[in-house]
Write a protein that holds these residues in place. Structure first.
Motif, short mmCIF file in Angstrom:
data_model
loop_
_atom_site.label_atom_id
_atom_site.label_comp_id
_atom_site.label_asym_id
_atom_site.label_seq_id
_atom_site.Cartn_x
_atom_site.Cartn_y
_atom_site.Cartn_z
N VAL A 93 0.80 -1.23 0.00
CA VAL A 93 0.00 0.00 0.00
C VAL A 93 0.83 1.28 0.00
CG1 VAL A 93 -1.94 -1.09 1.15
CG2 VAL A 93 -0.26 0.13 2.50
N ILE A 94 2.11 1.16 0.21
CA ILE A 94 2.95 2.34 0.40
C ILE A 94 2.93 3.30 -0.78
CG2 ILE A 94 5.32 1.92 -0.39
CD1 ILE A 94 6.15 2.28 2.53
N SER A 95 2.84 2.81 -2.00
CA SER A 95 2.90 3.69 -3.16
C SER A 95 1.66 4.56 -3.28
CB SER A 95 3.12 2.88 -4.44
OG SER A 95 2.04 2.01 -4.65
N GLY A 96 0.50 4.07 -2.85
CA GLY A 96 -0.71 4.85 -3.01
C GLY A 96 -1.28 5.38 -1.70
N ALA A 97 -0.58 5.16 -0.61
CA ALA A 97 -1.10 5.54 0.69
C ALA A 97 -0.71 6.96 1.07
CB ALA A 97 -0.58 4.58 1.75
N THR A 98 -1.53 7.55 1.90
CA THR A 98 -1.20 8.86 2.46
C THR A 98 -0.18 8.66 3.58
OG1 THR A 98 -2.90 8.78 4.18
CG2 THR A 98 -3.55 9.70 2.02
N PRO A 99 0.54 9.71 3.95
CA PRO A 99 1.48 9.57 5.07
C PRO A 99 0.80 9.08 6.35
CG PRO A 99 1.92 11.59 3.89
CD PRO A 99 0.65 11.01 3.31
N GLU A 100 -0.44 9.51 6.57
CA GLU A 100 -1.16 9.07 7.76
C GLU A 100 -1.44 7.57 7.73
OE1 GLU A 100 -2.23 11.70 5.83
OE2 GLU A 100 -1.52 13.29 7.14
N GLU A 101 -1.82 7.06 6.56
CA GLU A 101 -2.08 5.62 6.43
C GLU A 101 -0.80 4.82 6.65
OE1 GLU A 101 -5.76 5.55 3.24
OE2 GLU A 101 -3.74 5.86 2.48
N ILE A 102 0.29 5.31 6.12
CA ILE A 102 1.58 4.64 6.31
C ILE A 102 1.95 4.64 7.79
CG2 ILE A 102 4.05 4.73 5.82
CD1 ILE A 102 3.24 5.89 3.04
N ASN A 103 1.78 5.78 8.46
CA ASN A 103 2.08 5.86 9.89
C ASN A 103 1.22 4.89 10.69
OD1 ASN A 103 4.03 7.80 9.53
ND2 ASN A 103 2.69 9.51 10.06
N GLU A 104 -0.06 4.79 10.35
CA GLU A 104 -0.94 3.86 11.05
C GLU A 104 -0.48 2.42 10.88
OE1 GLU A 104 -4.98 4.48 9.79
OE2 GLU A 104 -4.94 6.60 10.38
N LYS A 105 -0.09 2.05 9.67
CA LYS A 105 0.37 0.68 9.43
C LYS A 105 1.67 0.40 10.19
CE LYS A 105 -2.06 -0.43 5.27
NZ LYS A 105 -2.98 -1.33 5.94
N ILE A 106 2.58 1.37 10.20
CA ILE A 106 3.83 1.18 10.93
C ILE A 106 3.55 1.08 12.42
CG2 ILE A 106 6.04 2.22 11.54
CD1 ILE A 106 6.12 3.32 8.64
N ASP A 107 2.66 1.93 12.92
CA ASP A 107 2.29 1.84 14.34
C ASP A 107 1.72 0.46 14.68
OD1 ASP A 107 3.15 4.32 15.22
OD2 ASP A 107 1.21 5.28 14.91
N ARG A 108 0.89 -0.10 13.78
CA ARG A 108 0.32 -1.43 14.02
C ARG A 108 1.43 -2.48 14.07
NH1 ARG A 108 -2.28 -4.60 9.77
NH2 ARG A 108 -2.59 -2.58 8.80
N ILE A 109 2.40 -2.35 13.17
CA ILE A 109 3.52 -3.30 13.15
C ILE A 109 4.29 -3.20 14.47
CG2 ILE A 109 5.75 -3.81 12.07
CD1 ILE A 109 4.39 -2.95 9.38
#
Length: 64
Positions: free
Chosen positions: A26-42
């Motif tokens: 999802v990284i290529s089409g995600a917003t910075p907020e979405e990326i941050n949320e995924k990293i936080d989940r990891i």
């Protein structure tokens, strides 16, 4: 007991790999907020007893 612990560790590694693959997809089409949320989940999955969060996500929370 050691077998159970090893199986649990193996499952955690599989979950981490799955989360990283999901992030990569999802990284290529995600917003910075979405990326941050995924990293936080990891991070939460990797360190369940920790309050570690991305500093950029904390800054966004403070700004709101």
């Amino acid at each position: 007991m050691q077998v159970d612990f090893a199986a649990q560790q193996n499952q955690q590694h599989i979950n981490m790999a799955s989360n990283l693959i999901d992030l990569q997809q999802v990284i290529s089409g995600a917003t910075p907020e979405e990326i941050n949320e995924k990293i936080d989940r990891i991070l939460k999955d990797a360190l369940p007893n920790s309050d570690i969060r991305l500093k950029s996500a904390e800054k966004q929370d403070d700004d709101s």
